[in-house]
Scaffold this motif. Structure first.
Motif, PDB file in Angstrom:
ATOM      1  N   VAL A 113      24.686  37.781  39.530  1.00 24.51           N
ATOM      2  CA  VAL A 113      25.976  38.433  39.727  1.00 24.51           C
ATOM      3  C   VAL A 113      27.084  37.471  39.334  1.00 24.51           C
ATOM      4  N   GLN A 114      27.950  37.885  38.445  1.00 19.28           N
ATOM      5  CA  GLN A 114      29.022  37.032  37.958  1.00 19.28           C
ATOM      6  C   GLN A 114      30.306  37.192  38.769  1.00 19.28           C
ATOM      7  N   SER A 115      30.594  38.379  39.227  1.00 22.48           N
ATOM      8  CA  SER A 115      31.842  38.637  39.934  1.00 22.48           C
ATOM      9  C   SER A 115      31.590  38.758  41.424  1.00 22.48           C
ATOM     10  N   SER A 116      32.467  38.174  42.189  1.00 24.79           N
ATOM     11  CA  SER A 116      32.321  38.208  43.631  1.00 24.79           C
ATOM     12  C   SER A 116      33.362  39.077  44.299  1.00 24.79           C
ATOM     13  N   TRP A 117      34.527  39.260  43.661  1.00 23.93           N
ATOM     14  CA  TRP A 117      35.635  39.954  44.299  1.00 23.93           C
ATOM     15  C   TRP A 117      36.279  40.978  43.363  1.00 23.93           C
ATOM     16  N   LEU A 118      36.862  41.974  43.999  1.00 18.14           N
ATOM     17  CA  LEU A 118      37.766  42.887  43.329  1.00 18.14           C
ATOM     18  C   LEU A 118      39.165  42.368  43.613  1.00 18.14           C
ATOM     19  N   ALA A 119      39.914  42.039  42.576  1.00 20.24           N
ATOM     20  CA  ALA A 119      41.263  41.500  42.728  1.00 20.24           C
ATOM     21  C   ALA A 119      42.272  42.644  42.676  1.00 20.24           C
ATOM     22  N   VAL A 120      43.181  42.671  43.666  1.00 16.96           N
ATOM     23  CA  VAL A 120      44.196  43.716  43.739  1.00 16.96           C
ATOM     24  C   VAL A 120      45.547  43.089  44.078  1.00 16.96           C
ATOM     25  N   GLU A 121      46.593  43.839  43.835  1.00 15.16           N
ATOM     26  CA  GLU A 121      47.932  43.445  44.245  1.00 15.16           C
ATOM     27  C   GLU A 121      48.483  44.541  45.143  1.00 15.16           C
ATOM     28  N   ALA A 122      49.109  44.123  46.245  1.00 12.42           N
ATOM     29  CA  ALA A 122      49.681  45.083  47.196  1.00 12.42           C
ATOM     30  C   ALA A 122      50.823  44.414  47.936  1.00 12.42           C
ATOM     31  N   GLY A 123      51.954  45.095  48.015  1.00 12.63           N
ATOM     32  CA  GLY A 123      53.087  44.574  48.762  1.00 12.63           C
ATOM     33  C   GLY A 123      53.605  43.251  48.240  1.00 12.63           C
ATOM     34  N   GLY A 124      53.456  43.000  46.947  1.00 15.14           N
ATOM     35  CA  GLY A 124      53.920  41.757  46.358  1.00 15.14           C
ATOM     36  C   GLY A 124      52.976  40.581  46.528  1.00 15.14           C
ATOM     37  N   ASN A 125      51.792  40.799  47.089  1.00 13.56           N
ATOM     38  CA  ASN A 125      50.806  39.740  47.290  1.00 13.56           C
ATOM     39  C   ASN A 125      49.545  40.052  46.516  1.00 13.56           C
ATOM     40  N   ARG A 126      48.733  39.025  46.321  1.00 15.37           N
ATOM     41  CA  ARG A 126      47.461  39.160  45.612  1.00 15.37           C
ATOM     42  C   ARG A 126      46.321  39.004  46.613  1.00 15.37           C
ATOM     43  N   TYR A 127      45.363  39.927  46.545  1.00 19.64           N
ATOM     44  CA  TYR A 127      44.250  39.924  47.483  1.00 19.64           C
ATOM     45  C   TYR A 127      42.927  40.020  46.747  1.00 19.64           C
ATOM     46  N   LEU A 128      41.889  39.517  47.395  1.00 18.22           N
ATOM     47  CA  LEU A 128      40.523  39.590  46.889  1.00 18.22           C
ATOM     48  C   LEU A 128      39.667  40.338  47.902  1.00 18.22           C
ATOM     49  N   PHE A 129      39.010  41.414  47.461  1.00 18.74           N
ATOM     50  CA  PHE A 129      38.092  42.172  48.303  1.00 18.74           C
ATOM     51  C   PHE A 129      36.662  41.821  47.896  1.00 18.74           C
ATOM     52  N   PRO A 130      35.805  41.445  48.832  1.00 18.95           N
ATOM     53  CA  PRO A 130      34.397  41.206  48.465  1.00 18.95           C
ATOM     54  C   PRO A 130      33.788  42.481  47.880  1.00 18.95           C
ATOM     55  N   LEU A 131      33.110  42.334  46.765  1.00 24.10           N
ATOM     56  CA  LEU A 131      32.524  43.510  46.112  1.00 24.10           C
ATOM     57  C   LEU A 131      31.519  44.219  46.995  1.00 24.10           C
TER      58      LEU A 131
END
Length: 176
Positions: free
Chosen positions: A26-44
């Motif tokens: 597995v190459q990717s660990s997180w889904l990267a998103v932006e919300a409310g002016g911040n950057r977040y990582l969600f575990p896949l």
């Protein structure tokens, strides 16, 4: 005849992609998103299906960050504005242009909560190699915050443990 060939070709492509995934890992660990002016990582492993922004049916007497319920692929999901929830305030008004980029990220069905998080924008998939440094969660941060990561461009990304988020009493108490 053409349908059979197309089916064989599809099966062949899927088999080769599965084999490549097994050998590469597995190459990717997180889904990267932006919300409310911040950057977040969600575990896949904790993220579910991604949906385009859809209108919600409002629910009276709920928190400002609880936008209502939406029918997503035949299931009824509570929709939470992630930026508003983290900030503890009413969500920002969205223009039609920003709504076009907004997405609903459902929590994985294994978490057993029909919930989708409204994010302003998807930023793709990220692996640990995409970041130059990592830090512990900031002091006084919510219990669902994981490690913080800085990418090569100097942008800070905050990991959100969706399982821990889904078990927070405040997250589960939507009544105003």
């Amino acid at each position: 005849m053409a349908n059979r060939e197309a089916l064989r070709e599809l099966q062949s492509r899927l088999a080769s992609r599965l084999q490549a995934a097994r050998t590469e890992g597995v190459q990717s660990s997180w889904l990267a998103v932006e919300a409310g002016g911040n950057r977040y990582l969600f575990p896949l492993t904790q993220s579910g299906e991604i949906f385009p922004y859809t209108a919600t049916q409002s629910v009276p007497y709920t928190q400002a960050w609880f936008l209502g319920v939406a029918n997503l692929r035949g299931g009824l999901f509570g929709v939470i504005d992630l930026g508003g929830y983290v900030a503890g305030q009413a969500p920002a008004q969205r223009s039609d242009a920003s709504r076009a980029e907004s997405r609903l990220v459902a929590l994985n069905t294994l978490l057993e909560i029909n919930c989708a998080l409204l994010v302003d924008r998807l930023a793709g998939l990220r692996s640990l190699e995409a970041f130059s440094t990592s830090t512990e969660p900031p002091a006084g941060s919510p219990g669902y915050f994981g490690s913080g990561y800085t990418d090569a461009n100097g942008a800070y990304w905050q990991e959100i443990n969706l399982q821990a988020l889904s078990q927070q009493p405040q997250f589960l108490s939507i009544s105003a």
